[in-house]
Write an enzyme that holds these catalytic residues in place. Structure first.
Site, PDB file in Angstrom:
ATOM      1  N   TYR A   1       9.822  -2.327 -38.456  1.00  0.00           N
ATOM      2  CA  TYR A   1       8.789  -1.295 -38.256  1.00  0.00           C
ATOM      3  C   TYR A   1       9.427  -0.054 -37.633  1.00  0.00           C
ATOM      4  CZ  TYR A   1       4.402   0.784 -36.518  1.00  0.00           C
ATOM      5  OH  TYR A   1       3.347   1.627 -36.252  1.00  0.00           O
TER       6      TYR A   1
ATOM      7  N   ASP B   1      -7.925   3.343 -49.670  1.00  0.00           N
ATOM      8  CA  ASP B   1      -7.604   2.149 -48.878  1.00  0.00           C
ATOM      9  C   ASP B   1      -7.573   0.936 -49.807  1.00  0.00           C
ATOM     10  OD1 ASP B   1      -7.878   1.783 -45.503  1.00  0.00           O
ATOM     11  OD2 ASP B   1      -7.731  -0.048 -46.721  1.00  0.00           O
TER      12      ASP B   1
ATOM     13  N   VAL C   1      -2.315   2.267 -29.857  1.00  0.00           N
ATOM     14  CA  VAL C   1      -3.692   2.675 -30.168  1.00  0.00           C
ATOM     15  C   VAL C   1      -4.501   1.405 -30.423  1.00  0.00           C
ATOM     16  CG1 VAL C   1      -5.142   4.089 -31.669  1.00  0.00           C
ATOM     17  CG2 VAL C   1      -2.750   4.725 -31.306  1.00  0.00           C
TER      18      VAL C   1
ATOM     19  N   GLY D   1      -5.196   4.818 -46.119  1.00  0.00           N
ATOM     20  CA  GLY D   1      -5.536   3.859 -45.054  1.00  0.00           C
ATOM     21  C   GLY D   1      -6.718   4.346 -44.248  1.00  0.00           C
TER      22      GLY D   1
ATOM     23  N   VAL E   1      -1.068   2.299 -51.719  1.00  0.00           N
ATOM     24  CA  VAL E   1       0.001   3.310 -51.762  1.00  0.00           C
ATOM     25  C   VAL E   1       1.266   2.772 -52.426  1.00  0.00           C
ATOM     26  CG1 VAL E   1      -0.869   4.620 -49.775  1.00  0.00           C
ATOM     27  CG2 VAL E   1       0.861   2.816 -49.415  1.00  0.00           C
TER      28      VAL E   1
ATOM     29  N   SER F   1       5.124   6.997 -35.488  1.00  0.00           N
ATOM     30  CA  SER F   1       4.882   6.184 -34.283  1.00  0.00           C
ATOM     31  C   SER F   1       5.936   6.582 -33.263  1.00  0.00           C
ATOM     32  CB  SER F   1       5.037   4.697 -34.625  1.00  0.00           C
ATOM     33  OG  SER F   1       5.227   3.913 -33.463  1.00  0.00           O
TER      34      SER F   1
ATOM     35  N   ALA G   1      -9.953   3.486 -44.252  1.00  0.00           N
ATOM     36  CA  ALA G   1     -11.159   2.673 -44.023  1.00  0.00           C
ATOM     37  C   ALA G   1     -11.330   2.233 -42.580  1.00  0.00           C
ATOM     38  CB  ALA G   1     -11.134   1.450 -44.941  1.00  0.00           C
TER      39      ALA G   1
HETATM   40  N1  NAI Z   1      -2.216   1.090 -33.704  1.00  0.00           N
HETATM   41  C1  NAI Z   1      -1.123   1.589 -33.126  1.00  0.00           C
HETATM   42  O1  NAI Z   1      -0.820   1.286 -31.968  1.00  0.00           O
HETATM   43  C2  NAI Z   1      -0.264   2.548 -33.859  1.00  0.00           C
HETATM   44  C3  NAI Z   1      -0.365   2.755 -35.225  1.00  0.00           C
HETATM   45  N2  NAI Z   1       0.477   3.648 -35.829  1.00  0.00           N
HETATM   46  C4  NAI Z   1       0.395   3.903 -37.256  1.00  0.00           C
HETATM   47  O2  NAI Z   1      -0.879   4.383 -37.575  1.00  0.00           O
HETATM   48  C5  NAI Z   1      -1.189   4.094 -38.924  1.00  0.00           C
HETATM   49  C6  NAI Z   1      -2.564   3.447 -38.987  1.00  0.00           C
HETATM   50  O3  NAI Z   1      -2.492   2.244 -38.246  1.00  0.00           O
HETATM   51  P1  NAI Z   1      -3.759   1.546 -37.579  1.00  0.00           P
HETATM   52  O4  NAI Z   1      -4.967   2.344 -37.767  1.00  0.00           O
HETATM   53  O5  NAI Z   1      -3.340   1.130 -36.228  1.00  0.00           O
HETATM   54  O6  NAI Z   1      -3.804   0.236 -38.489  1.00  0.00           O
HETATM   55  P2  NAI Z   1      -5.045  -0.595 -39.055  1.00  0.00           P
HETATM   56  O7  NAI Z   1      -4.431  -1.875 -39.512  1.00  0.00           O
HETATM   57  O8  NAI Z   1      -6.152  -0.618 -38.093  1.00  0.00           O
HETATM   58  O9  NAI Z   1      -5.510   0.267 -40.319  1.00  0.00           O
HETATM   59  C7  NAI Z   1      -4.653   0.486 -41.390  1.00  0.00           C
HETATM   60  C8  NAI Z   1      -5.456   0.802 -42.636  1.00  0.00           C
HETATM   61  O10 NAI Z   1      -4.511   0.989 -43.703  1.00  0.00           O
HETATM   62  C9  NAI Z   1      -4.925   0.220 -44.819  1.00  0.00           C
HETATM   63  N3  NAI Z   1      -3.751  -0.142 -45.617  1.00  0.00           N
HETATM   64  C10 NAI Z   1      -2.809  -1.057 -45.320  1.00  0.00           C
HETATM   65  N4  NAI Z   1      -1.918  -1.148 -46.308  1.00  0.00           N
HETATM   66  C11 NAI Z   1      -2.295  -0.253 -47.253  1.00  0.00           C
HETATM   67  C12 NAI Z   1      -1.773   0.112 -48.519  1.00  0.00           C
HETATM   68  N5  NAI Z   1      -0.703  -0.508 -49.037  1.00  0.00           N
HETATM   69  N6  NAI Z   1      -2.389   1.093 -49.215  1.00  0.00           N
HETATM   70  C13 NAI Z   1      -3.497   1.700 -48.722  1.00  0.00           C
HETATM   71  N7  NAI Z   1      -4.059   1.354 -47.556  1.00  0.00           N
HETATM   72  C14 NAI Z   1      -3.456   0.397 -46.820  1.00  0.00           C
HETATM   73  C15 NAI Z   1      -5.625  -0.986 -44.216  1.00  0.00           C
HETATM   74  O11 NAI Z   1      -6.479  -1.630 -45.169  1.00  0.00           O
HETATM   75  C16 NAI Z   1      -6.366  -0.351 -43.059  1.00  0.00           C
HETATM   76  O12 NAI Z   1      -7.632   0.128 -43.444  1.00  0.00           O
HETATM   77  C17 NAI Z   1      -0.055   3.211 -39.420  1.00  0.00           C
HETATM   78  O13 NAI Z   1       0.849   3.983 -40.167  1.00  0.00           O
HETATM   79  C18 NAI Z   1       0.585   2.712 -38.142  1.00  0.00           C
HETATM   80  O14 NAI Z   1       1.928   2.371 -38.316  1.00  0.00           O
HETATM   81  C19 NAI Z   1       1.397   4.371 -35.125  1.00  0.00           C
HETATM   82  C20 NAI Z   1       1.531   4.194 -33.802  1.00  0.00           C
HETATM   83  C21 NAI Z   1       0.709   3.287 -33.048  1.00  0.00           C
HETATM   84  C1  LIG Z   2       5.121   1.099 -26.771  1.00  0.00           C
HETATM   85  C2  LIG Z   2       5.394   1.055 -28.229  1.00  0.00           C
HETATM   86  C3  LIG Z   2       4.285   1.709 -28.991  1.00  0.00           C
HETATM   87  C4  LIG Z   2       4.552   1.648 -30.467  1.00  0.00           C
HETATM   88  C5  LIG Z   2       3.267   1.580 -31.208  1.00  0.00           C
HETATM   89  C6  LIG Z   2       3.500   1.041 -32.560  1.00  0.00           C
HETATM   90  O1  LIG Z   2       3.491   1.809 -33.507  1.00  0.00           O
HETATM   91  C7  LIG Z   2       3.797  -0.344 -32.724  1.00  0.00           C
HETATM   92  C8  LIG Z   2       3.964  -1.191 -31.720  1.00  0.00           C
HETATM   93  C9  LIG Z   2       4.444  -2.502 -32.001  1.00  0.00           C
HETATM   94  C10 LIG Z   2       4.807  -3.380 -31.099  1.00  0.00           C
HETATM   95  C11 LIG Z   2       4.691  -3.193 -29.651  1.00  0.00           C
HETATM   96  C12 LIG Z   2       4.983  -4.504 -29.003  1.00  0.00           C
HETATM   97  C13 LIG Z   2       4.300  -5.010 -28.025  1.00  0.00           C
HETATM   98  C14 LIG Z   2       3.104  -4.403 -27.393  1.00  0.00           C
HETATM   99  C15 LIG Z   2       2.349  -5.514 -26.744  1.00  0.00           C
HETATM  100  C16 LIG Z   2       1.054  -5.534 -26.543  1.00  0.00           C
HETATM  101  C17 LIG Z   2       0.135  -4.468 -26.919  1.00  0.00           C
HETATM  102  C18 LIG Z   2      -1.153  -4.549 -26.112  1.00  0.00           C
HETATM  103  C19 LIG Z   2      -2.006  -3.363 -26.452  1.00  0.00           C
HETATM  104  C20 LIG Z   2      -3.211  -3.297 -25.601  1.00  0.00           C
HETATM  105  O2  LIG Z   2      -4.300  -3.315 -26.175  1.00  0.00           O
HETATM  106  O3  LIG Z   2      -3.062  -3.195 -24.383  1.00  0.00           O
END
Ligand code: NAI
Ligand SMILES: CCCCCC(=O)/C=C/C=C\C/C=C\C/C=C\CCCC(=O)O
Length: 256
Positions: free
Chosen positions: A151, A36, A186, A12, A65, A138, A14
């Protein structure tokens, strides 16, 4: 250049957190294979990285994956090009309560699949040279997030798998360290598209947002935690929670 001579594979990679992890590893001297499903974003990032770090420092493969065949091909190409793998970062993940089976498939089965391929290549008992696996879980892996129960379940699974693999590795002499980072919110596409993907639980998002007093973080803040877990050789089986204003290594009850 703490990681000069080391090779990393990031899933992931990209966009979002994976992109930031890729960048911090490159900045610190590692060679990185980016995996990715998003070919356009992957190729665009690879071109930018070529200009900044040189073409020979990174590889990009379109790789899901969910496909063992694609993962194995990407690992083999990495070894053929870079002569080994030292670091694997399981970052790929999705949040989709409507397609909940897919969420389990990518976040849990995909992460386990990549970890087991990593074990085949890196396990000292198989002739590998050991290394480190970092899983992106997370805070939803530590506490329930009612807006996204599936999730939440997948991220609890990542925390449990990480800790069990760390113990298995240490008991068996695999020479591999397994650790995880648990970020709170994030600023990435995953959060930008949240409301479309919560399905029957979307009415609970507002409550979650209100109860989460922290600001949403930048992906680079999570990459710094990953870097800490990669470089601190004393860390195995650690779960590092990261919020905007603090980070904390979690403690768990010992039952066995
Ligand atoms: N954004 C957030 O608030 C949080 C994210 N995470 C975790 O961080 C990790 C990355 O998330 P983000 O960067 O936020 O998401 P994102 O959606 O911005 O990026 C995810 C990347 O993974 C790739 N991807 C998705 N499915 C895939 C697959 N089957 N095989 C290979 N690549 C794949 C997508 O194409 C994308 O480039 C995830 O595991 C997510 O659960 C954890 C906590 C908070
Ligand atoms: C506080 C929980 C953090 C968990 C992060 C995660 O992996 C997934 C979260 C999924 C759902 C959280 C639900 C609602 C959050 C609502 C709005 C987010 C606004 C973010 C912002 O840019 O302020």
């Amino acid at each position: 250049m703490a990681l000069k001579g080391k090779t990393a594979v990031v899933t992931g990679a990209a966009l979002g957190i994976g992109k930031a992890i890729t960048e911090i590893l490159l900045q610190n001297g590692a060679k990185v294979t980016l995996l990715d499903i998003n070919e356009t974003a992957g190729k665009t990032l690879k071109e930018a990285l070529n200009k900044q770090y040189g073409e020979e420092r990174s590889l990009f493969f379109e790789c899901n994956v969910e496909s063992e065949e694609q993962i194995k091909a990407a690992f083999q190409s990495t070894v053929d090009t870079f002569r080994g793998i030292d670091i694997v970062c399981n970052n790929a993940g999705i949040l989709n309560e409507k397609q909940w089976e897919k969420t389990v498939s990518v976040n849990v089965m995909g992460l386990i699949r990549v970890s087991y391929v990593a074990l085949e290549y890196m396990n000292k008992l198989n002739g590998g040279k050991g290394g480190t696996v970092i899983n992106v879980a997370s805070v939803a892996g530590l506490t329930p997030v009612p807006a996204c129960p599936v999730y939440t379940a997948t991220k609890h699974a990542v925390v449990g798998f990480t800790r069990a693999m760390a113990a298995a590795s240490s008991a068996s002499g695999y020479g591999l360290r397994f650790n995880a980072v648990c970020p709170s919110l994030v600023k990435t596409d995953l959060i930008a598209s949240l409301m479309d993907n919560l399905g029957q639980f979307s009415h609970l998002a507002y409550a979650t947002q209100c109860s989460s007093v922290q600001r949403a973080m930048n992906p680079s803040e999570i990459a710094e935690c990953v870097f800490e877990l990669v470089t601190d050789k004393a860390k195995n089986g650690e779960i590092l929670m990261k919020e905007a204003s603090m980070k904390k290594y979690m403690t768990f009850p010992t039952l066995i």
